[in-house]
Scaffold this motif. Structure first.
Motif, PDB file in Angstrom:
ATOM      1  N   ASN A 150       0.802  -1.220   0.000  1.00 46.46           N
ATOM      2  CA  ASN A 150       0.000   0.000   0.000  1.00 46.46           C
ATOM      3  C   ASN A 150       0.841   1.280   0.000  1.00 46.46           C
ATOM      4  O   ASN A 150       0.276   2.362  -0.021  1.00 46.46           O
ATOM      5  N   THR A 151       2.144   1.174   0.045  1.00 46.80           N
ATOM      6  CA  THR A 151       2.985   2.356   0.169  1.00 46.80           C
ATOM      7  C   THR A 151       3.984   2.405  -0.967  1.00 46.80           C
ATOM      8  O   THR A 151       4.634   1.430  -1.278  1.00 46.80           O
ATOM      9  N   THR A 152       4.103   3.566  -1.576  1.00 42.99           N
ATOM     10  CA  THR A 152       5.100   3.786  -2.613  1.00 42.99           C
ATOM     11  C   THR A 152       6.257   4.533  -1.981  1.00 42.99           C
ATOM     12  O   THR A 152       6.049   5.471  -1.215  1.00 42.99           O
ATOM     13  N   PHE A 153       7.473   4.134  -2.270  1.00 41.48           N
ATOM     14  CA  PHE A 153       8.608   4.908  -1.780  1.00 41.48           C
ATOM     15  C   PHE A 153       9.316   5.537  -2.964  1.00 41.48           C
ATOM     16  O   PHE A 153       9.386   4.962  -4.036  1.00 41.48           O
ATOM     17  N   VAL A 154       9.767   6.762  -2.769  1.00 36.09           N
ATOM     18  CA  VAL A 154      10.398   7.520  -3.845  1.00 36.09           C
ATOM     19  C   VAL A 154      11.784   7.960  -3.418  1.00 36.09           C
ATOM     20  O   VAL A 154      12.026   8.302  -2.272  1.00 36.09           O
ATOM     21  N   LEU A 155      12.705   7.901  -4.375  1.00 37.36           N
ATOM     22  CA  LEU A 155      14.091   8.280  -4.130  1.00 37.36           C
ATOM     23  C   LEU A 155      14.529   9.241  -5.235  1.00 37.36           C
ATOM     24  O   LEU A 155      14.469   8.878  -6.396  1.00 37.36           O
ATOM     25  N   PRO A 156      14.972  10.448  -4.880  1.00 37.53           N
ATOM     26  CA  PRO A 156      15.483  11.328  -5.934  1.00 37.53           C
ATOM     27  C   PRO A 156      16.829  10.805  -6.411  1.00 37.53           C
ATOM     28  O   PRO A 156      17.674  10.414  -5.605  1.00 37.53           O
ATOM     29  N   ARG A 157      17.017  10.741  -7.708  1.00 40.18           N
ATOM     30  CA  ARG A 157      18.279  10.227  -8.246  1.00 40.18           C
ATOM     31  C   ARG A 157      19.454  11.073  -7.774  1.00 40.18           C
ATOM     32  O   ARG A 157      19.400  12.284  -7.772  1.00 40.18           O
ATOM     33  N   GLY A 158      20.490  10.381  -7.388  1.00 41.27           N
ATOM     34  CA  GLY A 158      21.711  11.058  -6.988  1.00 41.27           C
ATOM     35  C   GLY A 158      21.758  11.481  -5.537  1.00 41.27           C
ATOM     36  O   GLY A 158      22.728  12.089  -5.110  1.00 41.27           O
ATOM     37  N   HIS A 159      20.713  11.178  -4.763  1.00 39.16           N
ATOM     38  CA  HIS A 159      20.690  11.568  -3.352  1.00 39.16           C
ATOM     39  C   HIS A 159      20.237  10.381  -2.504  1.00 39.16           C
ATOM     40  O   HIS A 159      19.369   9.624  -2.920  1.00 39.16           O
ATOM     41  N   PRO A 160      20.789  10.250  -1.296  1.00 35.79           N
ATOM     42  CA  PRO A 160      20.415   9.114  -0.437  1.00 35.79           C
ATOM     43  C   PRO A 160      19.183   9.401   0.413  1.00 35.79           C
ATOM     44  O   PRO A 160      19.142   9.101   1.591  1.00 35.79           O
ATOM     45  N   TRP A 161      18.168  10.031  -0.177  1.00 38.34           N
ATOM     46  CA  TRP A 161      16.951  10.387   0.550  1.00 38.34           C
ATOM     47  C   TRP A 161      15.813   9.489   0.102  1.00 38.34           C
ATOM     48  O   TRP A 161      15.763   9.047  -1.037  1.00 38.34           O
ATOM     49  N   ILE A 162      14.878   9.265   1.005  1.00 39.95           N
ATOM     50  CA  ILE A 162      13.705   8.467   0.665  1.00 39.95           C
ATOM     51  C   ILE A 162      12.479   9.091   1.322  1.00 39.95           C
ATOM     52  O   ILE A 162      12.559   9.641   2.415  1.00 39.95           O
ATOM     53  N   ALA A 191      20.417   1.071   5.700  1.00 41.48           N
ATOM     54  CA  ALA A 191      21.140   0.991   4.419  1.00 41.48           C
ATOM     55  C   ALA A 191      21.714   2.352   4.011  1.00 41.48           C
ATOM     56  O   ALA A 191      22.011   2.583   2.841  1.00 41.48           O
ATOM     57  N   CYS A 192      21.830   3.271   4.977  1.00 39.91           N
ATOM     58  CA  CYS A 192      22.459   4.589   4.786  1.00 39.91           C
ATOM     59  C   CYS A 192      21.614   5.590   3.990  1.00 39.91           C
ATOM     60  O   CYS A 192      22.151   6.529   3.399  1.00 39.91           O
ATOM     61  N   PHE A 193      20.305   5.402   3.953  1.00 39.16           N
ATOM     62  CA  PHE A 193      19.417   6.407   3.376  1.00 39.16           C
ATOM     63  C   PHE A 193      18.928   7.331   4.481  1.00 39.16           C
ATOM     64  O   PHE A 193      18.885   6.943   5.644  1.00 39.16           O
ATOM     65  N   VAL A 194      18.552   8.535   4.117  1.00 36.65           N
ATOM     66  CA  VAL A 194      17.922   9.469   5.042  1.00 36.65           C
ATOM     67  C   VAL A 194      16.430   9.421   4.755  1.00 36.65           C
ATOM     68  O   VAL A 194      15.989   9.740   3.652  1.00 36.65           O
ATOM     69  N   VAL A 195      15.652   8.981   5.732  1.00 39.28           N
ATOM     70  CA  VAL A 195      14.200   8.900   5.588  1.00 39.28           C
ATOM     71  C   VAL A 195      13.625  10.274   5.937  1.00 39.28           C
ATOM     72  O   VAL A 195      13.822  10.777   7.034  1.00 39.28           O
ATOM     73  N   LEU A 196      12.933  10.886   4.971  1.00 41.21           N
ATOM     74  CA  LEU A 196      12.387  12.229   5.147  1.00 41.21           C
ATOM     75  C   LEU A 196      10.949  12.153   5.656  1.00 41.21           C
ATOM     76  O   LEU A 196      10.147  11.361   5.159  1.00 41.21           O
TER      77      LEU A 196
END
Length: 95
Positions: free
Chosen positions: A9-21, A48-53
């Motif tokens: 039920n959830t979509t996750f999005v990641l901007p290319r070139g950045h470790p954000w989600i 996994a070293c992403f920053v969850v916004l």
């Protein structure tokens, strides 16, 4: 442009070139204000070293954000697409 993954039920999005989600309910080419709070399992991305916004951060008006790093062309895109939030800038379709 964002890379988009789907989990039930959830979509996750990641901007290319950045470790954000970030998380949203639907898949789109760009996102403005429809971000969701991170689900309980979001820590797996942090591990996994992403920053969850957070949805609160992404909904922050651009008037409350230091936008001095945006180039004139980016500002044209912001105005053209009527982007008013930090999330709209980070998860856009014009990149």
């Amino acid at each position: 442009m964002s890379d988009i993954g789907k989990d039930g039920n959830t979509t996750f999005v990641l901007p290319r070139g950045h470790p954000w989600i970030a998380f949203a309910r639907t898949r789109r080419n760009w996102h403005r204000e429809e971000f969701l709070a991170p689900p309980p399992w979001a820590h797996t991305f942090t591990d996994a070293c992403f920053v969850v916004l957070s949805s609160e951060l992404l909904a922050m008006p651009l008037s409350h954000v230091d936008t001095s790093v945006l180039w004139p062309g980016e500002w044209r895109s912001v105005r053209f697409h009527s982007i008013t939030t930090l999330g709209g800038v980070l998860f856009n379709a014009w990149d």
